[in-house]
Design a protein around this motif. Structure first.
Motif, mmCIF file in Angstrom:
data_model
loop_
_atom_site.group_PDB
_atom_site.id
_atom_site.type_symbol
_atom_site.label_atom_id
_atom_site.label_comp_id
_atom_site.label_asym_id
_atom_site.label_seq_id
_atom_site.Cartn_x
_atom_site.Cartn_y
_atom_site.Cartn_z
ATOM 1 N N SER A 232 -33.702 49.742 25.663
ATOM 2 C CA SER A 232 -32.979 48.825 26.553
ATOM 3 C C SER A 232 -33.061 49.284 28.000
ATOM 4 C CB SER A 232 -31.513 48.717 26.112
ATOM 5 O OG SER A 232 -30.862 49.972 26.248
ATOM 6 N N GLN A 233 -33.169 50.598 28.220
ATOM 7 C CA GLN A 233 -33.233 51.108 29.584
ATOM 8 C C GLN A 233 -34.593 50.839 30.225
ATOM 9 O OE1 GLN A 233 -31.906 55.067 30.100
ATOM 10 N NE2 GLN A 233 -32.676 55.258 32.191
ATOM 11 N N TYR A 234 -35.670 50.983 29.421
ATOM 12 C CA TYR A 234 -37.008 50.890 30.007
ATOM 13 C C TYR A 234 -37.696 49.552 29.793
ATOM 14 C CZ TYR A 234 -36.449 55.862 30.597
ATOM 15 O OH TYR A 234 -35.970 57.087 30.979
ATOM 16 N N GLY B 257 -31.172 52.724 22.761
ATOM 17 C CA GLY B 257 -30.709 53.026 24.115
ATOM 18 C C GLY B 257 -31.866 53.204 25.082
ATOM 19 N N ASP C 233 -33.091 61.143 31.089
ATOM 20 C CA ASP C 233 -32.290 60.159 30.377
ATOM 21 C C ASP C 233 -31.791 60.746 29.054
ATOM 22 O OD1 ASP C 233 -31.357 57.421 29.689
ATOM 23 O OD2 ASP C 233 -32.886 57.627 28.141
ATOM 24 N N HIS D 50 -30.810 59.342 26.260
ATOM 25 C CA HIS D 50 -31.377 58.771 25.035
ATOM 26 C C HIS D 50 -32.724 59.412 24.712
ATOM 27 C CE1 HIS D 50 -28.236 55.811 24.798
ATOM 28 N NE2 HIS D 50 -28.533 55.300 25.980
#
Length: 606
Positions: free
Chosen positions: A190-192, A187, A221, A223
């Protein structure tokens, strides 16, 4: 499998294994079978107006759970060692011809194995893919009778299966940790990870890389929060003393220190490194925008029924900021002094040091040798409502309400040396100085001792006799050393043999002589083979090897004669009965507390 092995997983099968290796007698086995049948009968009855909890029924109907729940002592093993799932797993592996593995999460390719099976299936059947062994998929199971489940895994994975016996507790821990940890990493990644390396901070090495600023890093965040929480939880559960977060060029390395030894734990995508550092800085009240200079902070964390303090240190390195988090557990920082000394004579000497109304007591050793633990434990024993105890530390290791603790702050002129002068105006009885590192500190400590105060402090020397040489090198006159120092103790920490997997072996007289030990014959020693309790290392916890040197009158005379040669002092101390670090460590080894490898690792030949 052996001829006596039944075709399915039953209590009789497990009992036969124990009977076959002499861990149980026939009458005891028959009694357990009768009790098991009674328990099965009772569990099949439903109480009026309610139902038997599903978990309670499962613990009775599952033969492995039932046998473990009896907590049977393991014959011939250390006190407290039980016939647990690890013992039974090893017996099942040997009987079935399958390999036994104790699996660590850090050894696994999390992405690969979590994509093969959903967590619900793995948890329900207690089965876990471990990785490829050649063309086959190694799959951890708790007993050899998993044919149908393994066939389902084979169809899903599209590969031949190689079953591996893993203890039940190890499997449960793996399944719980693997899916939660990998979900948080995926998670956050994929965000960063936008397909670039913007998250890689190499400002300390290569100035041309564009960095994210603080506003671009979402430290809240979920995650990242989960990931940090999982790291802390694993560190607490495993009794780690330090967590290292180290950015590399193309990966993020997580390491933890267990019993004084660093272990690689995880390799994570480097793109999540800035967000992890930002989260840690936020909860430790550090400046998240400052990356060019080191910072220090603290976190207080509640874990289960206890609290622990975490000391945070950040430092710019080649590829970003390295973070080291030291976990300060009150249970390990405040110990019973008597339990710290293996030799009763050494304990008596230390107690005599503490009985003096004034003077200087020194503890020596390298960083990480337990000096602070010794001082804190000593202070807690002698601290009462009738005395004023003040400590000067850099930084304060553990806040304790019985002490008046002062943190060194050089930027505002609060140094070890300067603050002692102030403390002397605060009506102290006992002063603890974190370290004597310069002439000013040493002179003020001597002044405090001469004016009727008990001073405890540390020095970085290799042994107790070298403390005299070090004090003179700092600028103290020999007569001041002789008139103020009560005694010196050098110490090292050796790893303790794990009591849950201890084995005996014979070290031949020739091998002992080759290793530098003087012996007239073979030695029966102990070592740990590695188990779930000790993370496969064979060690669990640490012990202190000490060298206690009282400042006797002959020794004072020697110092006053301007002979501060450490070897001369050591020879005199040994003639007066001092046992050296190596001798103390050897006593621990011969008593079955530690191993020959640890003795050689932490002590030098006398």
């Amino acid at each position: 499998m052996s001829q006596a092995t039944p075709g399915k997983f039953t209590l009789e099968y497990l009992l036969n294994l124990l009977l076959g290796v002499g861990l149980m007698g026939q009458q005891h086995a028959e009694a357990i079978k009768r009790d098991y049948q009674t328990a099965l009968t009772d569990s099949s009855r439903r109480p009026r107006g309610g139902k038997t909890p599903a978990k309670a029924v499962a613990s009775v109907t599952d033969p492995l759970d039932y046998l473990i729940s009896l907590k049977l002592p393991l014959p011939g093993a250390a006190e407290g060692r039980l016939i647990d799932d690890d013992v039974l797993a090893r017996l099942m592996a040997k009987d079935s011809g399958l390999a036994y593995h104790r699996v660590e999460q850090r050894e696994l390719d999390l992405d690969f194995i979590t994509h093969l099976l959903p967590q619900s299936f793995a948890a329900r059947h207690l089965v876990q893919p471990l990785g490829l062994e050649g063309s086959k998929l190694a799959v951890g199971v708790r007993h050899p009778f998993y044919q149908q489940v393994l066939e389902d895994v084979r169809r899903v994975a599209g590969r031949e299966i190689q079953p591996v016996i893993v203890s039940q507790s190890n499997l449960k821990k793996l399944i719980n940790e693997i899916y939660a940890f990998n979900s948080s990493v995926r998670g956050a990644t994929s965000q960063y990870d936008g397909g670039s390396r913007l998250g890689l901070d190499v400002s300390n090495l290569e100035q041309y890389v564009k960095l994210k600023n603080a506003s671009e890093i979402a430290d809240d965040d979920q995650h990242i929060k989960n990931l940090i929480d999982l790291l802390f939880a694993e560190a607490f559960e495993s009794h780690a003393s330090d967590i290292h977060i180290e950015p590399k060029r193309d990966r993020l390395l997580i390491r933890m220190r267990f019993d004084g030894i660093l272990h690689d734990m995880y390799t994570l995508p480097v793109v999540i490194h800035p967000a992890m550092v930002s989260r840690i800085k936020t909860i430790s009240r550090l400046d998240i925008a400052e990356r060019r200079r080191p910072q220090d902070g603290r976190i207080k964390i509640a874990h289960k029924d206890s609290e622990a303090e975490v000391r945070v240190s950040t430092m710019p390195v080649a590829f970003g900021e390295k973070v080291v988090m030291r976990i300060l557990d009150p249970e390990s920082l405040f110990l019973d002094l008597k339990s710290m000394f293996f030799n009763a004579d050494d304990y008596r000497k230390w107690q005599d040091f503490m009985s003096h109304p004034h003077g200087i007591i020194l503890v020596t050793g390298p960083t990480g040798s337990g000096k602070t633990t010794t001082l804190y434990s000593t202070l807690r024993q002698i601290s009462t409502s009738e005395v004023n105890v003040t400590t000067i530390e850099d930084p304060i290791e553990m806040i304790h309400e019985q002490f008046n603790q002062v943190a060194v702050q050089p930027k505002v002129g609060v140094t070890f040396g300067s603050i002692i002068r102030t403390i002397l105006r605060q009506d102290p009885d006992i002063i603890m100085v974190g370290e004597m590192r310069d002439k000013e500190t040493a002179e003020n400590a001597v002044q405090a001792a001469l004016t009727g105060h008990l001073v405890l402090s540390t020095l970085h020397t290799n042994d107790a006799p070298s403390a005299v040489t070090r004090l003179v090198e700092l600028g103290l006159e020999p007569f001041l050393v002789a008139s103020t120092v009560i005694g010196v103790m050098a110490q090292r920490l050796v790893r303790r043999i794990c009591p849950y997997c201890v084995d005996e072996f014979v070290l031949t007289g020739k091998m002992a002589l080759d290793l530098g030990f003087i012996t007239t014959g073979d030695l029966t020693l102990r070592q740990g083979r590695g188990c779930d309790e000790c993370r496969g290392t064979g060690y669990l916890g640490r012990l202190a090897a000490v060298e206690v040197m009282p400042f006797s009158d002959p020794l004072k005379e020697l110092v006053l004669q301007s002979d501060q040669n450490s070897m001369t002092i050591k020879n005199l101390a040994r003639r007066e009965g001092m046992s050296t670090l190596r001798e103390n460590a050897l006593d621990l080894m011969l008593a079955g507390k530690t191993t020959i490898q640890e003795v050689l690792r932490v002590t030098s030949a006398d």
